[in-house]
Design an enzyme around this catalytic site. Structure first.
Site, PDB file in Angstrom:
ATOM      1  CB  THR A 149      -0.836   0.092   1.301  1.00 26.68           C
ATOM      2  OG1 THR A 149       0.075   0.285   2.407  1.00 26.68           O
ATOM      3  CG2 THR A 149      -1.676  -1.148   1.519  1.00 26.68           C
ATOM      4  CG  ASP A 150       1.122   6.022  -0.730  1.00 27.39           C
ATOM      5  OD1 ASP A 150       0.886   6.900  -1.577  1.00 27.39           O
ATOM      6  OD2 ASP A 150       2.082   6.092   0.078  1.00 27.39           O
TER       7      ASP A 150
END
Ligand code: GLC
Length: 606
Positions: A232-233
């Site tokens: 994920t970011d």
């Protein structure tokens, strides 16, 4: 029937909690280790133009300290080199530094489409064009991974505005999604062989990118057959179980054990199949295997001086000469006896990188006022003339004007200050701060021989360009950008950079003007595929400087264009009086009734 995992010997010995624990980080930058099973903690770190390795307090906004590293030109600058070999070398250098600093996965390159020139992170992205973005990103990734660590292209996908970036829903048609916003990633993954990829914060057509089955399972895994790692970011996980179900393998940063319990509970409630969880564990163990060569070669180190020289070379090759007029024919290149004045605050405090998670602590930093004497021994002096982001200062202006009066030529530094273009905020327009323009007009009255040295990570409005005879777009040129620009000004290097985005005559001419950035819950990509030159060409709208534009100090002729079923060939010749490099560009379109679809290629020839 249980799946045969490559790492089945380890997975079969893991508890449910241990499997779930691998799907969330242990800290800001590391994954969890499980010593009894030989599972090591992997270290992630930004970024696309230098290694932002934080030893102390970590953050994902570039706020806390990081160890010194070479600051290369921003990707928006490197993109203007159109040179895959150069992008490879920069990737390789970054990989060497990351490996030395104990990093396993370098979080870059960013290759979101520069949909609108006011996009806040355009300085971190390559282009408005997916082909150029993908080809350059792929070379950059190959360079990084040649050193034994992994690259992680980002942000997948359709993350082309900063406003409400963690919640905004990018709403677009399937053709635009595939042709424009995903093609660069497809090329980067397939031709770059990226071991990892980062999902974006935003939603895509209603569901978060990190939980988007169309994006992550149907397209990424099934159609593209991507078998790598997905992260994920930072803070981009909204539902750990949904993420895992979409084979998003890791949520960062570490958030304690809440996400772990959520995963365990989802398995126990049969909301998350055990096989999906074990697939994520398998991907993590595969990433550990792929990054082992990097860990083994940490002692190989790197040569900081060599990297500084490479930073200068790449910055020079990224400079775009936008304008070169003057009496009798053109002002540039300068002779070394030129009595030039250096005016403008960026001359002593350079804009050399963007602000946010990509901002690093440069191992060295040149400024024009420091190095100009090595190139122009008779230069007449430096005057700030203005203070970026502040009101006009009459005293500073007077000093600048008196210096201009006693000089043969003015090198005037203009640009966007670091509050104008940064991660987390889009620009409201393309304007250069007014105090810089007002001073330019006054300078022009006392001495019209002006060359503007422009620092910015994306297109700006050049309505004032009649007040100067030359414009050298030095971009965000990294720690050696100052000497790079001077090498170009003196003609030691012939400018060969070519714009990787269109510079419109007015911001209002841009296709997404009026609904960018999406102000509420949705960002409506109403213009579909008509972004950048695809729009201006189709709508026949005049622009100030087109995609692919850049002047040279020499000239080139093209002849003998031939096409056959293998492609095209042509003869190119340097017809000028000095060495130079040219970016030959080919735009091929099949004229159809309902518009134009185009493919293109570009070849750098020197
Ligand atoms: C940031 C950025 C991403 C960066 C990450 C870690 O918010 O969106 O590009 O790699 O967090 O710093």
């Amino acid at each position: 029937m249980t799946t045969e995992w490559k790492h089945g010997n380890i997975i079969s010995r893991m508890s449910l909690e241990e499997k779930a624990a691998l799907l969330n980080g242990a800290s800001e930058w590391t994954t969890r280790e499980i010593r009894r099973l030989g599972i090591e903690a992997l270290v992630f770190s930004d970024g696309p133009n230098g290694v932002r390795r934080q030893r102390g307090k970590g953050d994902h906004l570039g706020l806390n300290a990081s160890v010194p590293a070479t600051c290369f030109p921003a990707l928006s600058a490197l993109a203007c080199s159109w040179d895959e070999a150069l992008l490879y070398r920069v990737g390789q250098a970054l990989g060497e530094e990351a490996r030395t600093l104990g990093v396993d996965v370098l979080l870059g390159p960013g290759l979101n489409i520069r949909r609108n020139p006011a996009g806040g992170r355009n300085f971190e992205y390559f282009s408005e064009d997916p082909f150029l973005s993908g080809k350059e990103a792929a070379a950059f990734i190959r360079g990084i991974q040649s050193t034994g660590i992994s690259a992680c292209p980002k942000h997948f996908a359709v993350n082309s505005q900063e406003l409400h970036r963690m919640t905004v829903d990018s709403v677009l048609d399937e053709r635009a999604l595939r042709e424009l916003y995903l093609t660069g990633f497809e090329i980067a993954l397939k031709e770059g062989g990226a071991h990892a990829i980062m999902t974006s914060y935003n939603k895509v057509n209603g569901s978060y990118a990190n939980e988007n089955t169309h994006l992550l399972l149907e397209i990424l895994r099934k159609e593209w057959k991507y078998d790598g790692f997905v992260v994920t970011d930072w803070g981009g996980c909204n539902d750990p179980a949904k993420g895992a179900a979409c084979r998003s393998d890791l949520s960062m940063p570490g958030a304690g054990y809440v996400p772990v319990h959520e995963i365990v509970q989802a398995v126990l409630d049969s909301r998350l199949p055990m096989e999906a969880l074990e697939q994520c564990v398998e991907d993590t163990l595969e990433l550990q295997r792929k990054t082992a060569p990097g860990r083994k070669n940490r002692a190989a180190g790197y040569d900081p001086e060599k990297h500084h020289i490479l930073a200068r070379k790449t910055a020079a090759q990224s400079v775009v000469l936008l304008k070169n007029q003057g009496k009798p024919s053109r002002l540039l290149p300068l002779s070394e006896n030129t009595r030039a004045a250096l005016i403008g605050a960026f001359g002593s405090s350079p804009r050399y990188q963007g602000a946010g998670s990509s901002a690093i602590n440069p191992s060295r930093l040149e400024s024009l006022s420091q190095v100009i004497g090595n190139y122009l021994p008779r230069y007449t002096g430096y005057a700030a003339g203005y203070t970026p982001g502040r009101k006009r200062d009459p005293a500073k202006e007077r000093k600048a004007l008196s210096l201009a009066e006693k000089s043969e030529l003015i090198l005037y530094c203009m640009g966007l200050d670091e509050c104008s273009e940064l991660e987390g905020r889009d620009r409201k327009n393309l304007a250069i701060p007014e105090e810089q323009i007002l001073l330019l007009q006054k300078l022009y009255e006392v001495n019209p021989n002006i060359v503007v040295l422009l620092s910015a990570g994306a297109a700006v409005d050049l309505w004032w360009e009649n007040y100067c005879s030359g414009i050298v777009y030095g971009q965000l040129g990294g720690q050696a950008g100052a000497s790079a620009v001077l090498e170009i000004l003196l003609g030691k290097i012939c400018p060969s950079g070519r714009l990787s985005e269109t510079w419109p005559l007015r911001y209002e001419d841009t296709p997404s003007y009026g609904y960018f950035p999406g102000p509420e819950r949705t960002a409506e990509y109403r213009e579909s595929i008509f972004v950048g030159y695809r729009y201006y060409h189709s709508a026949q709208i005049r622009v100030r400087y087109p995609f692919g534009y850049g002047l040279s100090y020499t000239s080139f002729s093209y002849s003998d264009l031939k096409t056959d079923d293998r492609g095209m060939s042509f003869e190119i010749r340097n017809t000028g009086d000095r060495d130079g490099a040219e970016v030959a560009q080919l735009y091929v379109g099949i004229k159809k009734k309902q518009g134009l679809s185009s493919r293109q290629g570009a070849e750098r020839l020197s």
